[in-house]
Design a protein around this motif. Structure first.
Motif, PDB file in Angstrom:
ATOM      1  N   THR B  10       0.843  -1.211   0.000  1.00  0.00           N
ATOM      2  CA  THR B  10       0.000   0.000   0.000  1.00  0.00           C
ATOM      3  C   THR B  10       0.877   1.259   0.000  1.00  0.00           C
ATOM      4  OG1 THR B  10      -0.121   0.145   2.406  1.00  0.00           O
ATOM      5  CG2 THR B  10      -1.835  -1.154   1.307  1.00  0.00           C
ATOM      6  N   GLY B  11       2.113   1.116   0.534  1.00  0.00           N
ATOM      7  CA  GLY B  11       3.072   2.233   0.478  1.00  0.00           C
ATOM      8  C   GLY B  11       3.415   2.570  -0.957  1.00  0.00           C
ATOM      9  N   VAL B  12       3.592   1.492  -1.770  1.00  0.00           N
ATOM     10  CA  VAL B  12       3.899   1.711  -3.202  1.00  0.00           C
ATOM     11  C   VAL B  12       2.692   2.348  -3.876  1.00  0.00           C
ATOM     12  CG1 VAL B  12       4.696   0.618  -5.337  1.00  0.00           C
ATOM     13  CG2 VAL B  12       5.386  -0.338  -3.142  1.00  0.00           C
ATOM     14  N   THR B  13       1.501   1.828  -3.514  1.00  0.00           N
ATOM     15  CA  THR B  13       0.273   2.392  -4.096  1.00  0.00           C
ATOM     16  C   THR B  13       0.142   3.870  -3.733  1.00  0.00           C
ATOM     17  OG1 THR B  13      -0.688   0.228  -3.663  1.00  0.00           O
ATOM     18  CG2 THR B  13      -2.203   1.950  -4.373  1.00  0.00           C
ATOM     19  N   ALA B  14       0.539   4.205  -2.484  1.00  0.00           N
ATOM     20  CA  ALA B  14       0.415   5.588  -2.016  1.00  0.00           C
ATOM     21  C   ALA B  14       1.209   6.558  -2.889  1.00  0.00           C
ATOM     22  CB  ALA B  14       0.885   5.684  -0.568  1.00  0.00           C
ATOM     23  N   ILE B  15       2.311   6.067  -3.486  1.00  0.00           N
ATOM     24  CA  ILE B  15       3.108   6.937  -4.372  1.00  0.00           C
ATOM     25  C   ILE B  15       2.242   7.391  -5.544  1.00  0.00           C
ATOM     26  CG2 ILE B  15       5.087   6.979  -5.971  1.00  0.00           C
ATOM     27  CD1 ILE B  15       6.550   5.103  -4.069  1.00  0.00           C
ATOM     28  N   LEU B  16       1.390   6.437  -6.017  1.00  0.00           N
ATOM     29  CA  LEU B  16       0.561   6.742  -7.185  1.00  0.00           C
ATOM     30  C   LEU B  16      -0.725   7.483  -6.838  1.00  0.00           C
ATOM     31  CD1 LEU B  16       0.938   3.563  -9.384  1.00  0.00           C
ATOM     32  CD2 LEU B  16       1.808   5.842  -9.842  1.00  0.00           C
ATOM     33  N   LEU B  17      -1.097   7.490  -5.533  1.00  0.00           N
ATOM     34  CA  LEU B  17      -2.332   8.197  -5.156  1.00  0.00           C
ATOM     35  C   LEU B  17      -2.205   9.690  -5.416  1.00  0.00           C
ATOM     36  CD1 LEU B  17      -3.531   6.486  -1.854  1.00  0.00           C
ATOM     37  CD2 LEU B  17      -4.576   6.389  -4.120  1.00  0.00           C
ATOM     38  N   HIS B  18      -0.996  10.217  -5.168  1.00  0.00           N
ATOM     39  CA  HIS B  18      -0.726  11.633  -5.448  1.00  0.00           C
ATOM     40  C   HIS B  18       0.530  11.699  -6.302  1.00  0.00           C
ATOM     41  CE1 HIS B  18      -3.575  12.641  -2.303  1.00  0.00           C
ATOM     42  NE2 HIS B  18      -2.955  11.753  -1.537  1.00  0.00           N
ATOM     43  N   PRO B  19       0.398  11.347  -7.597  1.00  0.00           N
ATOM     44  CA  PRO B  19       1.611  11.240  -8.433  1.00  0.00           C
ATOM     45  C   PRO B  19       2.409  12.540  -8.496  1.00  0.00           C
ATOM     46  CG  PRO B  19      -0.386  11.085  -9.772  1.00  0.00           C
ATOM     47  CD  PRO B  19      -0.831  11.045  -8.360  1.00  0.00           C
ATOM     48  N   TRP B  20       1.700  13.682  -8.535  1.00  0.00           N
ATOM     49  CA  TRP B  20       2.411  14.949  -8.647  1.00  0.00           C
ATOM     50  C   TRP B  20       3.176  15.268  -7.369  1.00  0.00           C
ATOM     51  CZ3 TRP B  20       4.007  17.003 -12.768  1.00  0.00           C
ATOM     52  CH2 TRP B  20       3.295  16.828 -13.958  1.00  0.00           C
ATOM     53  N   ARG B  21       2.528  14.942  -6.246  1.00  0.00           N
ATOM     54  CA  ARG B  21       3.181  15.159  -4.947  1.00  0.00           C
ATOM     55  C   ARG B  21       4.445  14.293  -4.858  1.00  0.00           C
ATOM     56  NH1 ARG B  21       4.304  11.355  -0.778  1.00  0.00           N
ATOM     57  NH2 ARG B  21       5.258  12.689   0.766  1.00  0.00           N
ATOM     58  N   SER B  22       4.330  13.034  -5.312  1.00  0.00           N
ATOM     59  CA  SER B  22       5.487  12.135  -5.274  1.00  0.00           C
ATOM     60  C   SER B  22       6.590  12.640  -6.196  1.00  0.00           C
ATOM     61  CB  SER B  22       5.078  10.727  -5.706  1.00  0.00           C
ATOM     62  OG  SER B  22       4.024  10.282  -4.903  1.00  0.00           O
ATOM     63  N   ALA B  23       6.186  13.068  -7.387  1.00  0.00           N
ATOM     64  CA  ALA B  23       7.177  13.553  -8.359  1.00  0.00           C
ATOM     65  C   ALA B  23       7.879  14.799  -7.825  1.00  0.00           C
ATOM     66  CB  ALA B  23       6.499  13.847  -9.687  1.00  0.00           C
ATOM     67  N   VAL B  24       7.085  15.709  -7.211  1.00  0.00           N
ATOM     68  CA  VAL B  24       7.674  16.948  -6.681  1.00  0.00           C
ATOM     69  C   VAL B  24       8.645  16.624  -5.543  1.00  0.00           C
ATOM     70  CG1 VAL B  24       7.139  19.039  -5.341  1.00  0.00           C
ATOM     71  CG2 VAL B  24       5.842  18.522  -7.409  1.00  0.00           C
TER      72      VAL B  24
END
Ligand SMILES: [Zn+2]
Lengths: 139, 397
Positions: B10-24
């Motif tokens: 679910t941690g990996v999934t969380a990266i994709l929940l807010h892709p822009w936040r993760s990318a930033v």
């Protein structure tokens, strides 16, 4: 869905809706996203490790020229400067025993010398007093 | 174990929940780490070269000191040092600065006895200088590039000497992968160097080679017996002896040896990085707080939420560190430290004509991973903990 069979105490209390999105119960179509991210990060890490290893292996070959140069010239260069025009001590502490700025009238001005302050390899000057060694050779 | 893997998933999934936040987050950490890694790599590379300069150099450097300054010494003092027990070889050397060419390019002239140049050298194109009717010079790669000089180029007299000046010939050019200090070097014979500076009979140092174990004895004897004073004169420079251990002692030691003010800058930059992650990972992102509130409301424990956030943070920091390492390697190897080398290496231009020294593994790379983890974790774990310890109703508001 998270079960309660062999889980530690804190995990046992999990009661979650059956359709709650976790890595294992989201549809296969959507599951490829996290997997792609995970594999991507793993591959990027492996690429970085492989690149570093390859670069380190080539270091020994590159160093042979440097070693031959230093043997012939009897050791030249020590610091982050490629000429004597700035602060000669930054080129080689053997070429100048003190910072150029520190030799001026302003006390402590070596701290203003940009060749040390913004340097990637800062070192102290060589102490001028040879008294550190006694005349019989003992320190 | 399966639970851990599921929560990690679910941690990996969380990266994709807010892709822009993760990318930033990953992007911001990469941007902070990249110059730090490059500078640390440069510093380590330079230190490696400095260590080889010390280890492969002479055992002792005998020079003169007067009024607290290093001064030239008479060449005739060579015989005084040669007589000392334990000395195997004494090599006089001239090291001085000149400005050459229309743009007054600064160069370092190094003169050594011609018999030193009897062997070939793989670190240059062409050959070492010899004794000839013209001055034979070997030029540094950067200097040759700036002066637009090639092998066999002729240089009209660029110095003034009471005995007259000679035309000089470029007999060699240092290869770019020789040590950085070759960049603006003019290597020539002792006679030519003395003529360039119009200082016949004077040198800067004697490179003294001793039998193993005799270094301290020779040093003491030089200080005791060598005199640079002219006959009948009471003043003059006194001998100064530098040993290999003195040079090793001035070099910074340890992983974070004194790398100057840039360390301070990066401490500040990392502090700002933590704040950025703090804002993007919960404190400033109400959606994320709400998401944690929902997880709490559906039965997730605080430690599970923290573990989920830990996995997410670990992956993001690993991605940022790996990207910084790959980009750093490209910057230093492919682009040869374009621009940044000039910032930290005085005298190197924007695009150096010499191979910029650097070492990225293992210490700088590991430190990069560690700092990425610290920046991301400090930012995200705190905000996650704040949201996870609040009541679900409040978090979801
Ligand atoms: Zn200085």
């Amino acid at each position: 869905m998270l079960g309660a069979r062999v889980a530690p105490r804190s995990w046992t209390t999990l009661k979650r809706p059956a359709n709650f999105p976790t890595f294992f119960n989201i549809p296969v179509m959507k599951r490829s996203g996290p997997r792609f991210i995970f594999v991507g990060i793993l591959m990027l890490t492996m690429l970085a490790a492989a690149a570093l290893t390859a670069d380190n292996l080539s270091l020994a070959r590159r160093r042979s020229h440097a070693d031959e140069f230093q043997r012939l010239l009897g050791g030249l260069g020590l610091g982050p400067s490629v000429d004597l025009a700035g602060c000669p001590m930054c080129f080689d502490a053997r070429a100048s025993f003190a910072c150029k700025e520190d030799e001026g009238a302003l006390p402590g001005s070596k701290f203003l010398c940009r060749h040390h302050a913004c340097s990637v390899l800062r070192y102290r000057p060589i102490p001028l007093e040879p008294a550190a060694i006694h005349k019989d050779g003992t320190r | 174990m399966t639970k851990f893997i599921e929560i990690a998933g679910t941690g990996v999934t969380a990266i994709l929940l807010h892709p822009w936040r993760s990318a930033v987050t990953a992007g911001a950490v990469t941007v902070v780490l990249l110059p730090y890694l490059v500078c640390l790599g440069l510093s380590h590379g330079l230190r490696l070269e400095a260590e080889s300069s010390i280890q492969l150099g002479a055992d002792l450097y005998v020079s003169g000191i007067q009024f607290g300054h290093k001064v030239p010494i008479p060449l005739v003092a060579k015989s005084q040092i040669e007589r000392i027990d334990g000395v195997t070889e004494v090599v006089p050397r001239i090291v001085g600065a000149i400005a050459i060419g229309r743009n007054r390019e600064s160069a370092v002239v190094v003169g050594m006895p011609v018999d030193r140049f009897a062997t070939g050298a793989s670190f240059l194109e062409g050959r070492l200088p010899g004794q000839n009717s013209v001055n034979e010079l070997v030029l540094g790669s950067e200097l040759a590039h700036r002066l637009n000089l090639k092998l066999d180029s002729r240089i009209p007299p660029f110095y003034q000497n009471a005995q007259g000046e000679k035309v000089s010939s470029v007999v060699g050019i240092f290869r770019p992968d020789a040590p950085v200090w070759q960049a603006n070097l003019i290597l020539t014979t002792l006679t030519t160097a003395a003529a360039i500076f119009n200082q016949e009979g004077l040198v800067n140092d004697f490179l003294v080679y001793c039998r193993p174990g005799y270094e301290d004895h020779v040093r003491a004897k030089v200080l005791e017996t060598v005199s640079y004073r002219a006959q009948g004169s009471s003043g003059g420079p006194r001998p100064m002896v530098i040993q290999r251990t003195d040079l090793t002692a001035v070099l910074p030691t340890g992983l974070l040896g004194q790398q100057g003010v840039f360390e301070l800058h990066f401490v500040l930059v990392f502090a700002v990085g933590i704040l950025v992650v703090l804002v993007t990972s919960g404190l400033g992102l109400s959606e994320r707080r709400r998401e944690i509130g929902i997880l709490k409301a559906t039965g997730w424990q605080t430690d599970e939420i923290l573990f989920r956030s830990l996995v997410e943070g670990c992956l993001l920091s690993l991605a940022a560190a790996a990207l910084a390492i790959v980009l750093g390697l490209v910057w230093l190897r492919v682009f040869n430290g374009f621009w940044i080398a000039g910032v930290f290496l005085y005298g190197a231009g924007v695009s150096p004509a010499f191979r910029v020294p650097f070492v990225l593994a293992p210490a700088p790379a590991l430190l990069t991973v560690l700092i990425a983890l610290v920046v991301v974790m400090t930012g995200s774990i705190y905000s996650t903990w704040r949201a996870a310890t609040a009541s679900p109703a409040e978090a979801m508001r």
